[in-house]
Design an enzyme around this catalytic site. Structure first.
Site, PDB file in Angstrom:
ATOM      1  N   GLU A   1      61.472  -0.586  48.893  1.00 23.50           N
ATOM      2  CA  GLU A   1      60.116   0.456  49.014  1.00 23.50           C
ATOM      3  C   GLU A   1      59.080  -0.304  48.647  1.00 23.50           C
ATOM      4  O   GLU A   1      59.155  -0.586  47.274  1.00 23.50           O
ATOM      5  CB  GLU A   1      60.390   1.664  48.352  1.00 23.50           C
ATOM      6  CG  GLU A   1      61.452   2.514  49.191  1.00 23.50           C
ATOM      7  CD  GLU A   1      61.636   3.927  48.333  1.00 23.50           C
ATOM      8  OE1 GLU A   1      61.865   4.942  48.874  1.00 23.50           O
ATOM      9  OE2 GLU A   1      61.137   3.965  47.051  1.00 23.50           O
ATOM     10  N   CYS A   2      58.001  -0.561  49.202  1.00 29.41           N
ATOM     11  CA  CYS A   2      56.870  -0.840  48.685  1.00 29.41           C
ATOM     12  C   CYS A   2      56.794  -2.149  47.886  1.00 29.41           C
ATOM     13  O   CYS A   2      56.873  -3.313  48.379  1.00 29.41           O
ATOM     14  CB  CYS A   2      55.948   0.142  48.051  1.00 29.41           C
ATOM     15  SG  CYS A   2      54.228   0.048  47.961  1.00 29.41           S
ATOM     16  N   GLY A   3      56.748  -2.087  46.554  1.00 30.23           N
ATOM     17  CA  GLY A   3      56.652  -3.434  45.571  1.00 30.23           C
ATOM     18  C   GLY A   3      58.231  -4.064  45.926  1.00 30.23           C
ATOM     19  O   GLY A   3      58.252  -5.087  45.727  1.00 30.23           O
TER      20      GLY A   3
ATOM     21  N   SER B   1      59.941  -1.094  53.941  1.00 26.50           N
ATOM     22  CA  SER B   1      58.794  -0.554  53.899  1.00 26.50           C
ATOM     23  C   SER B   1      57.778  -0.164  53.066  1.00 26.50           C
ATOM     24  O   SER B   1      58.279  -0.444  51.845  1.00 26.50           O
ATOM     25  CB  SER B   1      59.025   0.816  54.807  1.00 26.50           C
ATOM     26  OG  SER B   1      57.658   1.519  55.380  1.00 26.50           O
TER      27      SER B   1
END
Length: 436
Positions: A322-324, A413
């Site tokens: 996720e993200c990072g 994502s």
């Protein structure tokens, strides 16, 4: 059925806008009430990772999210019921301004009959404070317990504010601070990075004029009953999920860990930043968000970590990023200073930090007949030729949102998922077939 403890007091701490000092006042009040011997629980409205870290440090208990959309009405009610059965004081920090968002902090307060404690930055006003607060109360309207005036300059200033409130009580004041809680592009600095954080919280508690008698005079909570939560099927039984956990990967809802355990999974933590490899006993990997851009050089040099995640991917091990977490799996990451660092290279493409906000808001990933809810908040962009598996849907507009990428057993994502919103979809992310 879980009833609410008769003695528990509860307020939702809100304001006219961001920047008024909600988090500072909530943290100061939580620490002050705890030092007075009260059992304190704190919640945060809406999606957030950094404010809850500080609030947890202030009160000594995990800080969960409350949100009528992402968390849901019944789960929010259950979380409040559990807290009220254990605590004397419950504080809910709102998000943005009281009426901002869909749903808003005011919607949450009205749904559960929770009185609002308004924080007002009074540094540049006096009598006008009364007009501002009366408008805040009456626009909804909401039940307003009173006001805490922040950044007060003197006793006379506080007196002028109190007189301007008319029928609204000024319950407390906090003077202007010589030293504020440090921030960076995604919000507050993580408490572990602030050497004297407990001293700062104690000082804020000392300076906050808010007595135990004031708190006890508030009406006790009367929030009704909450239904018991159904047990989840053990879809992840005998599965061990390795979760990255360090200064670069710290954005993780406590509810996500609880959900994984409720699904039967065992959890182990490891630190890519310390160049720790994926644990040998892992059946799947979860890389949550955080600040990889602040530690890009160290991650680039973490050879054992990078080789271990590549080996895990090559073996078909499910990986959810996720993200990072996704940023650390790209080919490269370009930091704010323009320096580019090689990442793990599981996702073809490059991540570039930018000064302008790239995304902020609530999102849902629709999965068959259900949806996994959450949010996005990032200052970087992903440049890749990889076609997305799917896209999230923005709430409430219904517009296309964040790309969901898949490559073999990897799902990645910018979307931060709130796992309890759809546990069955979460289980599929960590099973052998992955998310495809």
């Amino acid at each position: 059925m879980n009833g609410f403890a008769q003695g528990a007091r509860i307020v939702l701490v809100s304001a006219i806008a961001s920047g008024q000092g909600k988090t500072t006042v909530t943290a100061a009040l939580a620490r002050k009430l705890a030092r007075q011997g009260k059992r304190v629980r704190v919640f945060k409205t809406g999606p957030d990772f950094l404010d809850p870290m500080l609030l947890e440090r202030a009160c000594g208990s995990p800080v969960h999210s409350l949100d009528l959309w992402m968390v849901g009405l019944e789960r929010s009610r259950r979380l409040l019921a559990e807290a009220a059965a254990q605590a004397d004081a419950i504080l809910i920090e709102g998000v943005m301004g009281l009426y901002d968002g869909t749903p808003s902090s005011a919607d949450l307060a009205r749904e559960f009959g929770v009185p609002v404690l308004a924080v007002l930055d009074a540094s540049a006003m006096a009598q006008t404070a009364g007009a501002v607060v009366r408008g805040l109360r009456d626009y909804g309207p909401v039940q307003l317990a009173g006001v805490i005036a922040n950044r007060i300059g003197s006793e006379r200033h506080a007196q002028m504010i109190a007189e301007a409130m008319r029928d609204i009580p000024l319950l407390g004041t906090l003077p202007r601070q010589e030293r504020s809680l440090p921030e960076r592009h995604l919000g507050l600095v993580q408490p572990e990075e602030v050497g004297e954080i407990d001293g700062m919280l104690d000082a804020l508690a000392e300076q906050l004029s808010f007595s135990a008698d004031t708190w006890n005079a508030l009406p006790a909570a009367a929030l009704g009953e909450a239904a018991q939560e159904s047990a989840l099927p053990a879809l992840l039984q005998r599965k061990t999920i390795a979760i990255s956990r360090d200064a670069a990967f710290a954005f993780l809802y406590p509810a996500n860990l609880e959900c994984l355990r409720a699904l039967g999974a065992a959890i182990v933590h490891f630190s890519p930043l310390a160049d720790e490899p994926v644990p040998a006993q892992a059946d799947a990997v979860y890389l949550p968000g955080g600040y990889p851009e602040l530690h890009a050089a160290a991650l680039a040099g973490a050879a054992r970590w990078k080789q271990s995640i590549r080996t895990a991917h090559a073996s078909g091990m499910p990986i959810y990023a996720e993200c990072g977490g996704m940023m650390a799996l790209a080919d490269s990451l370009t930091a704010m200073n323009g320096e580019t660092h090689a990442m793990a290279g599981l996702l073809p493409g490059r991540v570039i930090m930018q000064k302008r906000l790239a995304a902020l808001g609530a999102h849902a990933w629709r999965r068959e007949d259900s949806e996994l809810r959450g949010h996005a908040f990032h200052y970087s962009r992903m440049e890749t030729d990889l076609e997305p598996l799917a896209r999230t849907v923005k709430h409430p507009t219904g517009q296309a949102g964040e790309a969901i990428y898949g490559r073999g057993s990897l799902t990645a994502s910018y979307f931060h998922a709130y796992f309890p919103s759809c546990p069955h979809a979460v289980a599929r992310l960590f099973l052998e077939e992955g998310a495809a």
